[in-house]
Design a protein around this motif. Sequence first.
Motif, PDB file in Angstrom:
ATOM      1  N   LYS A   1       0.831  -1.200   0.000  1.00 28.25           N
ATOM      2  CA  LYS A   1       0.000   0.000   0.000  1.00 28.25           C
ATOM      3  C   LYS A   1       0.866   1.250   0.000  1.00 28.25           C
ATOM      4  CE  LYS A   1      -3.863  -2.115   2.361  1.00 28.25           C
ATOM      5  NZ  LYS A   1      -4.735  -2.076   3.529  1.00 28.25           N
TER       6      LYS A   1
ATOM      7  N   CYS B   1      -2.759   6.313   0.425  1.00 30.25           N
ATOM      8  CA  CYS B   1      -4.062   5.671   0.319  1.00 30.25           C
ATOM      9  C   CYS B   1      -3.856   4.162   0.235  1.00 30.25           C
ATOM     10  CB  CYS B   1      -4.823   6.191  -0.903  1.00 30.25           C
ATOM     11  SG  CYS B   1      -4.055   5.771  -2.473  1.00 30.25           S
ATOM     12  N   SER B   2      -4.905   3.418  -0.015  1.00 34.56           N
ATOM     13  CA  SER B   2      -4.802   1.960  -0.051  1.00 34.56           C
ATOM     14  C   SER B   2      -4.382   1.410  -1.415  1.00 34.56           C
ATOM     15  CB  SER B   2      -6.136   1.337   0.377  1.00 34.56           C
ATOM     16  OG  SER B   2      -7.152   1.732  -0.523  1.00 34.56           O
ATOM     17  N   SER B   3      -4.081   2.286  -2.367  1.00 35.97           N
ATOM     18  CA  SER B   3      -3.618   1.846  -3.682  1.00 35.97           C
ATOM     19  C   SER B   3      -2.189   1.333  -3.600  1.00 35.97           C
ATOM     20  CB  SER B   3      -3.662   3.006  -4.673  1.00 35.97           C
ATOM     21  OG  SER B   3      -4.980   3.426  -4.878  1.00 35.97           O
ATOM     22  N   ARG B   4      -1.773   0.646  -4.637  1.00 35.25           N
ATOM     23  CA  ARG B   4      -0.392   0.167  -4.694  1.00 35.25           C
ATOM     24  C   ARG B   4       0.545   1.321  -5.025  1.00 35.25           C
ATOM     25  NH1 ARG B   4      -0.800  -5.766  -7.434  1.00 35.25           N
ATOM     26  NH2 ARG B   4      -1.982  -6.622  -5.716  1.00 35.25           N
TER      27      ARG B   4
ATOM     28  N   CYS C   1       0.931   6.491  -4.703  1.00 36.43           N
ATOM     29  CA  CYS C   1       0.250   5.947  -5.875  1.00 36.43           C
ATOM     30  C   CYS C   1       0.413   6.957  -7.011  1.00 36.43           C
ATOM     31  CB  CYS C   1      -1.217   5.686  -5.575  1.00 36.43           C
ATOM     32  SG  CYS C   1      -2.218   7.189  -5.384  1.00 36.43           S
TER      33      CYS C   1
ATOM     34  N   HIS D   1      -1.837   8.429  -8.846  1.00 37.35           N
ATOM     35  CA  HIS D   1      -2.803   9.533  -8.766  1.00 37.35           C
ATOM     36  C   HIS D   1      -2.327  10.621  -7.806  1.00 37.35           C
ATOM     37  CE1 HIS D   1      -6.593  11.650  -8.212  1.00 37.35           C
ATOM     38  NE2 HIS D   1      -6.438  11.476  -6.925  1.00 37.35           N
TER      39      HIS D   1
END
Length: 67
Positions: A4, A8-11, A33, A35
């Motif tokens: 993570k 955030c919880s994105s890779r 991430c 983004h």
Amino acid sequence: MDDKACCCSSRPMVRVLMPATSARPYRVDLLLCGHHFRLSQWTLAAAGAVAQILPGKRTAANALALL
């Protein structure tokens, strides 16, 4: 490597190396991430941060304008 990003919880796609400051006398590494990196890339650059695409994430290079 973490699964993570810090933001955030994105890779994570990018490692950002934040330089030391007078208020924080040590360097900080952030995993972002794509983004959140794109949203903050100019602010990070102004702060003297260095961004690196993580190994195995070269396909993200087209989306990362700073790199």
